[in-house]
Design a protein around this motif. Structure first.
Motif, mmCIF file in Angstrom:
data_model
loop_
_atom_site.group_PDB
_atom_site.id
_atom_site.type_symbol
_atom_site.label_atom_id
_atom_site.label_comp_id
_atom_site.label_asym_id
_atom_site.label_seq_id
_atom_site.Cartn_x
_atom_site.Cartn_y
_atom_site.Cartn_z
ATOM 1 N N ILE A 213 0.711 21.586 57.356
ATOM 2 C CA ILE A 213 0.608 20.156 57.077
ATOM 3 C C ILE A 213 1.993 19.527 56.964
ATOM 4 O O ILE A 213 2.248 18.434 57.496
ATOM 5 C CB ILE A 213 -0.205 19.916 55.794
ATOM 6 C CG1 ILE A 213 -1.681 20.259 56.032
ATOM 7 C CG2 ILE A 213 -0.083 18.469 55.326
ATOM 8 C CD1 ILE A 213 -2.551 20.128 54.805
ATOM 9 N N THR A 214 2.916 20.201 56.286
ATOM 10 C CA THR A 214 4.282 19.688 56.136
ATOM 11 C C THR A 214 4.953 19.526 57.492
ATOM 12 O O THR A 214 5.611 18.511 57.756
ATOM 13 C CB THR A 214 5.110 20.633 55.248
ATOM 14 O OG1 THR A 214 4.456 20.802 53.983
ATOM 15 C CG2 THR A 214 6.508 20.079 55.012
ATOM 16 N N ALA A 215 4.783 20.520 58.357
ATOM 17 C CA ALA A 215 5.373 20.436 59.697
ATOM 18 C C ALA A 215 4.760 19.292 60.507
ATOM 19 O O ALA A 215 5.473 18.565 61.213
ATOM 20 C CB ALA A 215 5.185 21.764 60.431
ATOM 21 N N LEU A 216 3.446 19.106 60.401
ATOM 22 C CA LEU A 216 2.780 18.028 61.137
ATOM 23 C C LEU A 216 3.224 16.652 60.637
ATOM 24 O O LEU A 216 3.385 15.715 61.432
ATOM 25 C CB LEU A 216 1.266 18.168 61.008
ATOM 26 C CG LEU A 216 0.632 19.352 61.753
ATOM 27 C CD1 LEU A 216 -0.853 19.456 61.424
ATOM 28 C CD2 LEU A 216 0.834 19.206 63.259
ATOM 29 N N ILE A 217 3.420 16.533 59.325
ATOM 30 C CA ILE A 217 3.918 15.263 58.782
ATOM 31 C C ILE A 217 5.292 14.955 59.354
ATOM 32 O O ILE A 217 5.577 13.826 59.785
ATOM 33 C CB ILE A 217 3.968 15.328 57.245
ATOM 34 C CG1 ILE A 217 2.555 15.347 56.665
ATOM 35 C CG2 ILE A 217 4.731 14.130 56.675
ATOM 36 C CD1 ILE A 217 2.515 15.622 55.174
ATOM 37 N N GLY A 218 6.174 15.956 59.358
ATOM 38 C CA GLY A 218 7.504 15.758 59.916
ATOM 39 C C GLY A 218 7.457 15.357 61.379
ATOM 40 O O GLY A 218 8.160 14.434 61.811
ATOM 41 N N GLY A 219 6.608 16.038 62.165
ATOM 42 C CA GLY A 219 6.493 15.694 63.585
ATOM 43 C C GLY A 219 5.976 14.286 63.799
ATOM 44 O O GLY A 219 6.439 13.573 64.707
ATOM 45 N N THR A 220 5.047 13.843 62.962
ATOM 46 C CA THR A 220 4.516 12.481 63.065
ATOM 47 C C THR A 220 5.602 11.436 62.809
ATOM 48 O O THR A 220 5.697 10.437 63.526
ATOM 49 C CB THR A 220 3.354 12.282 62.076
ATOM 50 O OG1 THR A 220 2.331 13.237 62.351
ATOM 51 C CG2 THR A 220 2.784 10.877 62.201
ATOM 52 N N ILE A 221 6.427 11.675 61.781
ATOM 53 C CA ILE A 221 7.515 10.743 61.482
ATOM 54 C C ILE A 221 8.504 10.683 62.646
ATOM 55 O O ILE A 221 8.990 9.605 63.024
ATOM 56 C CB ILE A 221 8.241 11.146 60.188
ATOM 57 C CG1 ILE A 221 7.276 11.095 58.999
ATOM 58 C CG2 ILE A 221 9.434 10.226 59.927
ATOM 59 C CD1 ILE A 221 6.765 9.745 58.648
ATOM 60 N N PHE A 222 8.813 11.834 63.246
ATOM 61 C CA PHE A 222 9.712 11.880 64.401
ATOM 62 C C PHE A 222 9.185 10.993 65.525
ATOM 63 O O PHE A 222 9.912 10.173 66.096
ATOM 64 C CB PHE A 222 9.865 13.319 64.896
ATOM 65 C CG PHE A 222 11.008 14.066 64.285
ATOM 66 C CD1 PHE A 222 12.088 14.472 65.053
ATOM 67 C CD2 PHE A 222 11.014 14.368 62.934
ATOM 68 C CE1 PHE A 222 13.147 15.154 64.497
ATOM 69 C CE2 PHE A 222 12.059 15.063 62.358
ATOM 70 C CZ PHE A 222 13.139 15.458 63.133
ATOM 71 N N LEU A 223 7.909 11.162 65.859
ATOM 72 C CA LEU A 223 7.327 10.397 66.964
ATOM 73 C C LEU A 223 7.271 8.911 66.629
ATOM 74 O O LEU A 223 7.571 8.062 67.479
ATOM 75 C CB LEU A 223 5.935 10.919 67.284
ATOM 76 C CG LEU A 223 5.867 12.310 67.917
ATOM 77 C CD1 LEU A 223 4.426 12.767 68.058
ATOM 78 C CD2 LEU A 223 6.559 12.314 69.281
ATOM 79 N N ALA A 224 6.882 8.579 65.401
ATOM 80 C CA ALA A 224 6.798 7.176 65.005
ATOM 81 C C ALA A 224 8.156 6.505 64.986
ATOM 82 O O ALA A 224 8.266 5.297 65.224
ATOM 83 C CB ALA A 224 6.144 7.066 63.625
#
Length: 382
Positions: free
Chosen positions: A175-186
Motif C-alpha cells: 500500500i505504501t509503495a502504491l501511494i508513492g507511485g500515485t503521487i508520482f503520476l499525479a
C-alpha cells in the motif's frame, strides 16, 4: 508547469470562526456514519456487548474526531513546512520498531508507549503523502524532466517500504509503495519513467519469495489453493467465504450471525469484520457499506479537484488513495481475491493506530479544503 499560485488574486483572510464554517460538515457526517457502522459491528462481534471492542473504539474515535478538527484549522502552509520533520520522525520510528518493537503474531510492528501501542507504518503512509506533496509542489517542468530530480523522492518511498517489509508487513508495504507511485503520476512524472521501476518488480518478487517467512508463504499457497489445508492455513479464508455466502440477499439479522456468534469466523473484530457484516446484513447491507465508503473516497477526490495549489491537491489525492487502498485490499482479502495480509477496514475494524492515523489524514484533508485558495510563497528560485 503552470505556476497556478500566481493566478490567485487575493489572499483569503481566515479567522477561527470562518475556518469552522469552511469545514465540510457533510463530509464529517459521512465519517461519523462510517464510525457508527464500525461501532455496531464491534458491538455484535462481542456478542451484543460494548466491551471489550466497541466502547474502546468509540473513545478512540471521539479523540480522533477532535484531533481531525484541530488539524483542519492548521494553515496548510504550516503543514507544508512541517512535512520533512513529520517524515523524519516517522522514519525514525520505523527504525526504532525493528529494535525495541513489540512482537505479536510473528511480526514486530508496534511500539509501546505507556500502555498504548503505536504502529509507525500507519503514520508513515500519511507522512509520505505530505513529504512527496511538498517535494513536487516546488517542482518545475524543467526539474521534472531531469531524472536526477526524481531520485530523492524515489528513495523517500523505497526507505519506508523496505523497513516495513522487514517487520514483516507485506500488505502495508505494498500500500505504501502504491501511494508513492500515485503521487508520482499525479505530480506529472512520465509513464515510461514509472515503467522502468515497475518492470523489474515481478523478477524482484520471485527473488523475495525465498526470503518470506513460512506463514507468509503459507498465505500465498493458500490463496492459490484454498482447499489444500482447510483446517490449517486455509481455515480463515474458508470460514470467511462461508460467512459471506450465508448472509444471502438480506442477511440473518443484526446479532444473529452464526459464523461470528459461534466463533467460527476468525479475527471477526479486525481483519474479517466485513464478512460478519455480510452475514448479518446480506448483500444489500454490503452494498450500503460500500456506498458509504465510496462517498468518502469521492469526497476526497472532489476536495483535490477544487484545491488551487499543487501541495493541497497532492495531499488530498494521497489521503483519498490511502483510504481507498485500505478498503480495496481488505475486501479483496476477505473475499479470497488476494492473499490474507492483515489490512483492517478503516474506522470499522477494531484497532488504535489505523483509526487514529486515518482520522489524522482526514484532518489534513479538511485543512486542504479550508485553505484551498491560499497562496504559497514561491520559493522555487531559492
Amino acid at each position: 508547469m503552470i505556476n497556478e499560485r500566481r493566478l490567485i488574486r487575493a489572499e483569503p483572510s481566515f479567522g477561527l470562526t470562518t475556518k469552522l464554517f469552511q469545514i465540510s460538515w457533510i463530509y464529517v457526517l459521512l465519517i461519523c456514519a462510517l464510525a457508527g457502522v464500525g461501532y455496531a459491528a464491534l458491538y455484535s462481534a462481542a456478542g451484543g456487548s460494548p466491551d471489550p471492542y466497541a466502547s474502546k473504539q468509540a473513545i478512540r474515535f471521539a479523540f480522533g474526531l477532535v484531533m481531525m478538527l484541530c488539524v483542519a484549522l492548521v494553515d496548510i502552509r504550516i503543514i507544508e513546512r512541517l512535512a520533512w520533520p513529520l517524515y523524519g520522525v516517522s522514519l525514525a520510528l520505523l527504525v526504532l520498531v525493528l529494535r525495541v518493537g513489540h512482537v505479536g503474531k510473528g511480526a514486530q510492528r508496534w511500539i509501546e508507549f505507556g500502555g498504548t501501542q503505536l504502529q509507525p507504518s500507519e503514520l508513515m503512509k500519511i507522512a509520505l503523502v505530505v513529504a512527496l506533496a511538498a517535494w513536487f509542489h516546488r517542482a518545475t517542468w524543467e526539474r521534472m524532466g531531469n531524472p536526477l530530480f526524481l531520485i530523492p523522492p524515489a528513495l523517500m518511498v523505497a526507505a519506508p517500504v523496505l523497513l516495513i517489509l522487514k517487520e514483516p508487513n507485506l500488505g502495508t508495504a505494498v500500500i505504501t509503495a502504491l501511494i508513492g507511485g500515485t503521487i508520482f503520476l499525479a505530480a506529472g512524472v512520465r509513464w515510461w519513467k514509472m515503467a522502468l521501476v515497475v518492470i523489474p518488480i515481478p523478477f524482484a518478487a520471485r527473488v523475495a519469495y525465498g526470503y518470506l517467512h513460512d506463514y507468509q508463504k503459507a498465505r500465498i499457497e493458500t490463496f492459490l489453493n484454498p482447499e489444500s489445508d482447510p483446517l490449517g492455513a486455509g481455515y480463515n479464508i474458508q470460514q470467511s467465504k462461508i460467512a459471506l455466502g450465508s448472509g444471502g440477499m438480506w442477511g440473518k439479522g443484526y446479532l444473529q450471525g452464526t459464523q461470528g456468534k459461534l466463533n467460527f469466523l476468525p479475527e471477526k473484530q479486525t481483519d474479517f469484520i466485513f464478512t460478519m457484516l455480510a452475514e448479518e446484513f446480506g448483500f444489500v447491507g454490503c452494498l450500503a457499506v460500500l456506498g458509504l465508503l465510496l462517498l468518502i473516497v469521492l469526497g476526497a477526490m472532489a476536495i483535490a479537484l477544487r484545491c488551487r495549489h499543487q501541495f493541497g491537491r497532492l495531499v488530498a489525492l494521497g489521503i483519498g488513495v490511502n483510504f481507498f487502498l485500505y478498503v480495496a485490499v481488505n475486501i479483496a482479502m476477505v473475499t479470497g481475491a488476494i492473499p490474507v495480509g492483515g489490512v483492517p477496514l478503516p474506522l470499522v475494524s477494531y484497532g488504535g493506530s489505523a483509526s487514529l492515523t486515518v482520522m489524522f489524514g482526514f484532518g489534513l484533508l479538511m485543512s486542504v479544503h479550508v485553505h484551498r485558495d491560499v497562496e504559497f510563497k514561491d520559493r522555487r528560485e531559492d
